[in-house]
Design a protein around this motif. Structure first.
Motif, short mmCIF file in Angstrom:
data_model
loop_
_atom_site.label_atom_id
_atom_site.label_comp_id
_atom_site.label_asym_id
_atom_site.label_seq_id
_atom_site.Cartn_x
_atom_site.Cartn_y
_atom_site.Cartn_z
N MET A 1 0.85 -1.17 0.00
CA MET A 1 0.00 0.00 0.00
C MET A 1 0.90 1.23 0.00
O MET A 1 1.83 1.31 0.78
N PRO A 2 0.58 2.22 -0.86
CA PRO A 2 1.37 3.45 -0.88
C PRO A 2 1.26 4.18 0.46
O PRO A 2 0.30 4.02 1.20
N ASP A 3 2.27 4.96 0.75
CA ASP A 3 2.32 5.71 2.00
C ASP A 3 1.19 6.72 2.07
O ASP A 3 0.77 7.29 1.06
N LEU A 4 0.72 6.93 3.29
CA LEU A 4 -0.26 7.98 3.56
C LEU A 4 0.46 9.21 4.07
O LEU A 4 1.39 9.11 4.86
N LEU A 5 0.00 10.35 3.63
CA LEU A 5 0.48 11.63 4.14
C LEU A 5 -0.63 12.20 5.00
O LEU A 5 -1.76 12.37 4.53
N ILE A 6 -0.36 12.45 6.26
CA ILE A 6 -1.30 13.09 7.16
C ILE A 6 -0.91 14.55 7.23
O ILE A 6 0.24 14.88 7.54
N ARG A 7 -1.87 15.42 6.92
CA ARG A 7 -1.56 16.85 6.87
C ARG A 7 -2.77 17.68 7.28
O ARG A 7 -3.89 17.17 7.35
N ALA A 8 -2.52 18.95 7.51
CA ALA A 8 -3.61 19.88 7.78
C ALA A 8 -4.46 20.02 6.51
O ALA A 8 -3.94 20.02 5.40
N ALA A 9 -5.75 20.09 6.72
CA ALA A 9 -6.67 20.27 5.59
C ALA A 9 -6.53 21.68 5.02
O ALA A 9 -6.24 22.63 5.74
N GLY A 54 -8.59 23.40 11.60
CA GLY A 54 -8.92 22.48 12.66
C GLY A 54 -9.14 21.06 12.17
O GLY A 54 -9.61 20.22 12.91
N GLN A 55 -8.81 20.80 10.93
CA GLN A 55 -9.02 19.47 10.36
C GLN A 55 -7.71 18.92 9.83
O GLN A 55 -6.85 19.67 9.41
N ILE A 56 -7.63 17.60 9.87
CA ILE A 56 -6.52 16.94 9.19
C ILE A 56 -7.11 16.00 8.16
O ILE A 56 -8.27 15.60 8.26
N VAL A 57 -6.32 15.66 7.17
CA VAL A 57 -6.74 14.71 6.15
C VAL A 57 -5.62 13.71 5.93
O VAL A 57 -4.46 13.98 6.23
N ALA A 63 -4.72 12.13 -3.49
CA ALA A 63 -6.16 12.22 -3.24
C ALA A 63 -6.44 12.09 -1.75
O ALA A 63 -5.80 11.31 -1.05
N VAL A 64 -7.45 12.83 -1.27
CA VAL A 64 -7.87 12.72 0.12
C VAL A 64 -8.62 11.41 0.26
O VAL A 64 -9.54 11.11 -0.51
#
Length: 65
Positions: A1-9, A54-57, A63-64
């Motif tokens: 599975m490709p890596d996920l990037l967690i970031r501010a929305a 106030g959100q992260i994605v 793609a989100v």
């Protein structure tokens, strides 16, 4: 599975956030058919009030998800 990037929305993520959130709750539509549209509108109203700061994605392949 490709890596996920967690970031501010970002503001530009708003439509994708709505799509992902509604998709996650869609499985309950049949169980609450009489109330689904009101529930769906409530979800959209809550997301509309949320500030991107106030959100992260989670982003995968640009793609989100």
């Amino acid at each position: 599975m490709p890596d996920l990037l967690i970031r501010a929305a970002h503001e530009s993520d708003r439509a994708a956030i709505q799509d992902v959130t509604l998709s996650a709750y869609q499985e309950y539509a049949a169980l609450m058919s009489a109330h689904w549209e009101d529930y769906r509108q409530g979800i959209l109203a809550t997301l509309a009030e949320a500030k991107p700061v106030g959100q992260i994605v989670a982003e995968q392949d640009g793609a989100v998800v």
